[in-house]
Scaffold this motif. Structure first.
Motif, short mmCIF file in Angstrom:
data_model
loop_
_atom_site.label_atom_id
_atom_site.label_comp_id
_atom_site.label_asym_id
_atom_site.label_seq_id
_atom_site.Cartn_x
_atom_site.Cartn_y
_atom_site.Cartn_z
N LEU A 429 -10.85 4.18 2.49
CA LEU A 429 -9.65 4.44 1.68
C LEU A 429 -8.45 4.71 2.58
O LEU A 429 -7.36 4.15 2.35
CB LEU A 429 -9.89 5.63 0.76
N PHE A 430 -8.63 5.54 3.61
CA PHE A 430 -7.51 5.88 4.47
C PHE A 430 -7.02 4.66 5.25
O PHE A 430 -5.81 4.47 5.44
CB PHE A 430 -7.89 7.02 5.42
N ALA A 431 -7.97 3.84 5.69
CA ALA A 431 -7.58 2.60 6.38
C ALA A 431 -6.69 1.75 5.49
O ALA A 431 -5.69 1.18 5.94
CB ALA A 431 -8.83 1.83 6.80
N TYR A 432 -7.05 1.65 4.21
CA TYR A 432 -6.24 0.90 3.26
C TYR A 432 -4.86 1.53 3.09
O TYR A 432 -3.83 0.85 3.11
CB TYR A 432 -6.94 0.82 1.91
N LEU A 433 -4.80 2.86 2.93
CA LEU A 433 -3.54 3.54 2.69
C LEU A 433 -2.54 3.36 3.83
O LEU A 433 -1.33 3.41 3.62
CB LEU A 433 -3.78 5.04 2.44
N LEU A 434 -3.04 3.17 5.03
CA LEU A 434 -2.16 3.00 6.18
C LEU A 434 -1.46 1.64 6.22
O LEU A 434 -0.49 1.46 6.94
CB LEU A 434 -2.96 3.17 7.48
N THR A 435 -1.95 0.69 5.44
CA THR A 435 -1.44 -0.68 5.54
C THR A 435 -0.11 -0.87 4.82
O THR A 435 0.22 -0.15 3.87
CB THR A 435 -2.45 -1.69 4.96
N ASN A 436 0.63 -1.87 5.25
CA ASN A 436 1.88 -2.23 4.58
C ASN A 436 1.63 -2.73 3.16
O ASN A 436 2.46 -2.55 2.27
CB ASN A 436 2.62 -3.30 5.38
N THR A 437 0.47 -3.35 2.95
CA THR A 437 0.12 -3.83 1.61
C THR A 437 0.04 -2.67 0.63
O THR A 437 0.61 -2.73 -0.47
CB THR A 437 -1.23 -4.58 1.65
N ALA A 438 -0.64 -1.61 1.02
CA ALA A 438 -0.76 -0.44 0.15
C ALA A 438 0.60 0.17 -0.14
O ALA A 438 0.93 0.49 -1.30
CB ALA A 438 -1.68 0.60 0.80
N LYS A 439 1.40 0.33 0.90
CA LYS A 439 2.71 0.96 0.73
C LYS A 439 3.63 0.10 -0.14
O LYS A 439 4.42 0.62 -0.92
CB LYS A 439 3.33 1.21 2.10
N GLU A 440 3.51 -1.22 0.00
CA GLU A 440 4.31 -2.14 -0.80
C GLU A 440 3.99 -1.98 -2.28
O GLU A 440 4.88 -1.92 -3.14
CB GLU A 440 4.03 -3.57 -0.35
N ILE A 441 2.71 -1.87 -2.62
CA ILE A 441 2.30 -1.72 -4.02
C ILE A 441 2.72 -0.35 -4.56
O ILE A 441 3.19 -0.24 -5.70
CB ILE A 441 0.78 -1.94 -4.17
N PHE A 442 2.57 0.70 -3.76
CA PHE A 442 3.00 2.03 -4.18
C PHE A 442 4.50 2.07 -4.49
O PHE A 442 4.94 2.82 -5.37
CB PHE A 442 2.68 3.07 -3.10
N ASN A 443 5.28 1.26 -3.79
CA ASN A 443 6.73 1.29 -3.98
C ASN A 443 7.16 0.94 -5.40
O ASN A 443 8.28 1.26 -5.81
CB ASN A 443 7.42 0.35 -2.98
#
Length: 515
Positions: A429-443
């Motif tokens: 989960l943390f590996a995913y959260l660090l990615t730009n993909t995760a941050k892009e979706i959270f935005n």
């Protein structure tokens, strides 16, 4: 020089902040006035937050016969405005607009209302007034600028027009839901013009801005328009708009989805973040200067550190995404603020003395402390395995809390729920959260302020989507975990963050989840 510029030079910034005096830029004021007066049947104009009357000055240039009324609560600016408008057909009142003039109606209302947080004015009394007059229940967190808008809608004549420039915050906040519902039910709202969040319209005010255009006719469609700079207003009719039928707009969601591209649409196999984790805010002390300790302060008050709670108190203290016990020890040795006073061990005389000292300073009578029993006992909040920053400009800041210590409200806490997925691998989960993909979706769920500043409340993250990485093939999971372990080792051993390894994880996610 505009009179507003002269006023800014003469009047202290603290006075202007107290009365939320942020003046409308001339091109915006001109656009709003032109829209208000494009019909010739406007005879009466109301300016509810008059200031120095930039709207009225422009309006009188176009129609010298207008009957104008204005309100302001600051005598300093009221006196200056009276000198500017001597012998003009304007009635100015040194009164609070929200409590006065309810029985009068106007052909046009134009306003840049004050922007004050709920704790900076008597919001409870104001909300009672609005409820009594309009029969609408609003959150205690409601900002005053939306109350100005609601009252103006009530005071508008048939076929009349309203132009407001406001922070766009309410479009995407919880307190804005009932306001948006009221706007939809009234069917007055015609246009919402959103300024790109990098455009800071008001000097010294960290907020995004929107122009709301309303007309008391039967509107069936609402247009959303993005503006990158204020000079595009000169060609407003030719700018591309997104138009929606009223019946297709949901007041209960963030409205940014109607005017901004949703990043999550680029991906498949999404799940709610709250199906795997729960986000809660950090500990709020109510008096940080009292409760936060470093080693020197502990020595000064002779309090053994075994009675203090290890805690992350400032975002700037965490440089890298992995926070270990060694990092905590380094902060402690550097005399950083990394402890909290809890006061639960009253058998220690020095703790008793510090509690008595706090009461002499009236710490126990603060807003939060007065609600706790005893006042010096902090919230019972377990350390969270993952932390996430509240504000950001360069993307969400996630921290793996390997030191297993507490945190204040500068970070939110992320706890695993295991409600739908058993045995969630926290490293995955943390590996995913660090990615730009995760941050892009959270935005998609962020709240945007001026100069690119973004904020996430706990429920913004709880309601966001994430990729369902837990359904990945075991070989793909192991590949991600292997890259993450290399990334972690780089941080632990070399004190550097490898963007290349995170990019490799991003590539895997793009290959697996791109729609």
């Amino acid at each position: 020089m505009l009179v507003e510029e002269k006023y800014i030079q003469e009047i202290d910034i603290n006075h202007r902040k107290k009365f939320a005096q942020f003046f409308t830029p001339f091109p915006i004021a001109k656009f709003m006035v032109n829209w208000i007066l494009e019909k010739n049947n406007i005879k009466t104009l109301l300016e509810p937050a008059f200031g120095l009357g930039i709207f009225s000055r422009l309006a009188l240039e176009k129609n010298k016969n207008l009957q104008i009324k204005g309100f302001d609560v600051d005598k300093t600016i009221y006196d200056k405005a009276n000198k500017i408008f001597q012998n003009k057909n304007i009635d100015l009142f040194l009164e609070d607009y929200l409590y006065n003039d309810w029985n009068n109606k106007y052909d046009a209302i134009i306003c840049n209302p004050p922007y004050l947080k709920f704790h900076d004015y008597n919001n409870l009394e104001t909300l009672k007034e609005i409820k009594k007059r309009l029969n609408i229940n609003l959150s205690g967190f409601t900002n005053i600028y939306t109350l100005f808008l609601l009252k103006s809608i009530y005071q508008l004549n048939q076929n009349g027009k309203i132009a407001y420039i406001v922070p766009s915050e309410f479009l995407n906040s919880n307190y804005g839901k009932n306001i948006k519902k009221y706007l939809l039910e009234s069917k007055l709202l015609k246009e919402i013009i959103i300024f790109d969040f990098k455009e800071n319209i008001f000097d010294k005010a960290i907020t995004t801005s929107a122009i709301l255009l309303l007309e008391k006719t039967q509107n069936n469609f609402l247009n959303f328009t993005n503006i990158n700079n204020i000079f595009q207003l000169n060609n407003f009719n030719n700018i591309e708009k997104k138009s929606y039928s009223y019946k297709d707009i949901d007041y209960d969601t963030k409205w940014k989805k109607y005017y901004q591209k949703q990043n999550s649409l680029k991906y498949k196999n999404l799940i709610p973040f709250n199906s795997v984790a729960k986000v809660k805010r950090g500990i709020a002390t109510g008096a940080n200067e009292y409760f936060i300790f470093n080693i020197e302060k502990a020595k000064k008050y002779k309090i053994n550190t075994k009675y203090l709670l290890p805690c992350i108190t400032a975002s700037k203290d965490i440089i890298l995404p992995i926070f270990t016990t060694n990092d905590f020890d380094n902060l402690k040795n550097d005399n950083k603020n990394i402890f909290l006073f809890n006061g639960i061990n009253q058998n220690d005389n020095y703790i008793k003395e510090y509690i008595e000292y706090g009461e002499k300073q009236d710490i126990h009578q603060r807003h939060l402390t007065s609600k706790r029993k005893p006042w010096y006992k902090l919230e019972n909040r377990p350390p969270a395995p993952i932390l996430v920053g509240v504000f950001n400009r360069k993307g969400l800041k996630f921290i793996r809390n390997e030191a297993n210590i507490l945190n204040l409200t500068t970070f939110h806490c992320i706890y695993l729920t295991n409600s739908l997925f058993q045995n969630i691998d926290i490293d995955l989960l943390f590996a995913y959260l660090l990615t730009n993909t995760a941050k892009e979706i959270f935005n998609d769920e962020s709240r945007e302020y001026g100069n690119g500043l973004k904020k996430f409340e706990p429920n913004d993250l709880n309601n966001a989507n994430i990729l369902n990485i837990f359904d990945l093939d075991i070989l793909v999971k192991n590949k991600i975990l292997n890259l993450y372990n290399q990334y972690r080792n780089k941080i632990i051993n070399d004190r550097i963050e490898s963007k290349e390894l995170l990019n490799e994880i991003d590539t895997i996610l793009q290959n697996e989840f791109k729609a």
